[in-house]
Write an enzyme that holds these catalytic residues in place. Structure first.
Site, PDB file in Angstrom:
ATOM      1  N   HIS A 100       0.554  -1.017   0.258  1.00  0.00           N
ATOM      2  CA  HIS A 100       0.467  -0.452  -0.389  1.00  0.00           C
ATOM      3  C   HIS A 100       1.038   1.101  -0.196  1.00  0.00           C
ATOM      4  CE1 HIS A 100      -2.620  -2.723   2.402  1.00  0.00           C
ATOM      5  NE2 HIS A 100      -3.276  -1.806   1.739  1.00  0.00           N
ATOM      6  N   ASP A 103       2.496   2.224   3.350  1.00  0.00           N
ATOM      7  CA  ASP A 103       3.234   0.843   3.985  1.00  0.00           C
ATOM      8  C   ASP A 103       4.774   1.663   3.514  1.00  0.00           C
ATOM      9  OD1 ASP A 103       1.576  -0.946   4.653  1.00  0.00           O
ATOM     10  OD2 ASP A 103       1.916  -1.583   1.935  1.00  0.00           O
TER      11      ASP A 103
END
Ligand code: XLS
Ligand code: NI
Ligand code: NI
Length: 436
Positions: A100, A103
């Site tokens: 993501h 992240d």
């Protein structure tokens, strides 16, 4: 200084070896059905669990020992973490990874600063991909953690949340393209509802469709040719998510004219939360032409939430691989370990044990599935079960040559149906055990 200094590249040692830091079944170059194992499996490491998972749960804080993590969430720390991630993946021998946006890089004080942070880490990821040959299986955007998305993103009651999410996916598509990502995933973290009294379901679904069309349009505009994937999950964090299961997702994609652009990313633990098996979800998506990729994990059947455990059950991986082979493989999708080590498995080395176990379980599943297919005994039993459809009235019905009236005539003449055959479930269960 390497983060995993004491670990060498994980070798393939064969099934008899007891070395816990070796593969016993996953030999990337072994040919199965005319293709190397690595091309069937396309293993991917999930950045969020493996490099951002802290081990926290609703009852206590993180437990993970990650010596490479600095105390503060800076861009430098994120860049260093990216290098550690590639050291891990290279030693493991995973060919792909997924992330993501949030992240890989910290959010800044503004969207501009956040995008700048992202660019700074993407630069390191690009270098590391270049250095190692490891590729991006898919990118996605986290539109569920930040409180601005408390009501959802594309389905939020707040139009500004929709707009913010659009800006976020725009950028996520750009970096996914920049890194050569082969797919882009939508998982509707909070795209659902907590109760229906306050929810305009039709309006929310219309918005979700509009959002996905905007993503398809933007991909076209920037020349991103990766596959879009929609990931079903019935609940958690919301009480009900619109991407409930494969059937609900496929209906949504067809109803809103997205079927030509989006396939599914099917996750084991989400299947079981929906009251299905992974096998069911793969078969459903597969025969409808929507099987794109899988998030390989497993739940605990005694627990009712997404425990995201590493898959080690050979029946499960055999069923997965039977369906995957049957529908022609996953590429450009892959087998992404959307899985995390337990809170008590806090040492860095546990990350290796976990992934080795998952990869070996899938390699075994692949070999067993190929053996079942080569032998043909299972196929034969299934075909025999449907033999009444191979000729006579069955073949005629399938060919569209009958109506209710003609079948009434047929049955009035025949009087009673031909005797049924046994389903042979126990025989088949015994047969499967012969290949394990
Ligand atoms: C959460 C989902 C998530 C998606 C990517 O349950 O599995 O991790 O795979 O957003
Ligand atoms: Ni997932
Ligand atoms: Ni999940």
């Amino acid at each position: 200084m390497p983060a995993f200094a004491e670990i060498q590249k994980i070798p393939f040692d064969g099934p008899r070896s007891k070395n816990p830091l070796a593969f016993h079944h996953y030999d990337p170059n072994e040919m199965v059905e005319g293709k190397p194992m690595r091309d069937h499996l396309r293993f991917s490491v999930a950045y969020w669990h493996t490099f951002r998972g802290t081990g926290s749960d609703p009852f206590g804080p993180g437990t993970m020992h990650r010596p490479w993590e600095a105390a503060s969430d800076t861009v430098e720390n994120a860049q260093n973490r990216a290098r550690v991630a590639f050291e891990f993946m290279e030693k493991l021998g995973a060919d792909f990874y997924c992330f993501h946006d949030r992240d890989i890089a910290p959010e800044g004080r503004s969207l501009t600063e956040t995008n700048k942070n992202l660019d700074a880490v993407v630069k390191v990821l690009a270098e590391e991909q270049q250095r190692t040959g490891i590729k991006l299986l898919w990118g996605t955007a986290n539109m569920f953690s930040n409180p601005r998305f408390m009501h959802g993103a594309a389905t939020s009651s707040n139009a500004d949340a929709f707009a913010y999410a659009a800006a976020q996916v725009k950028k996520a598509l750009e970096v996914t393209k920049q890194l050569g990502g082969e797919n882009y995933v939508f998982w509707g973290g909070r795209e659902g509802y907590q109760n229906l009294w306050n929810t305009d379901m039709k309006r929310e679904l219309d918005h979700l469709a509009r959002f996905m069309h905007m993503a398809v349009d933007y991909a076209k505009q920037i020349g991103f040719t990766g596959q879009f994937l929609f990931e079903p999950k019935p609940k958690e964090p919301t009480k009900h998510q619109y991407d409930f299961d494969a059937a609900a997702c496929i209906n949504f994609l067809r109803a809103y004219d997205l079927a030509d652009h989006v396939k599914l990313n099917i996750e084991t633990n989400h299947a079981t939360l929906a009251g299905h098996t992974m096998h069911h979800e793969l078969e459903y998506a597969g025969h409808q032409g929507f099987l794109g990729s899988i998030d390989a994990n497993t739940g605990d059947l005694l627990l009712g939430w997404d425990t995201d455990q590493f898959p080690t059950d050979i029946y499960l991986t055999t069923q997965c691989m039977l369906s995957i082979l049957k529908y022609g493989g996953l590429a450009p999708g892959g087998v992404n370990f959307d899985a995390k080590v337990r809170r008590e498995s806090f040492e860095p080395i546990d990350l290796f044990y976990a992934h080795i176990g998952g990869m070996d379980a899938f390699a075994r599943g692949l070999k067993i599935a190929a053996a079942i297919r080569a032998d043909g005994a299972l196929d034969k039993l299934v075909r025999e079960r449907y033999s009444s459809w191979h000729s006579g009235v069955g073949a005629e019905i399938e060919a569209g040559k009958h109506s209710f009236a003609s079948l009434e005539k047929y049955m009035l003449e025949k009087g009673e149906i031909s005797p049924n055959q046994s389903g042979r479930q126990e025989l088949i269960e015994n047969l499967i055990n012969c290949y394990l």
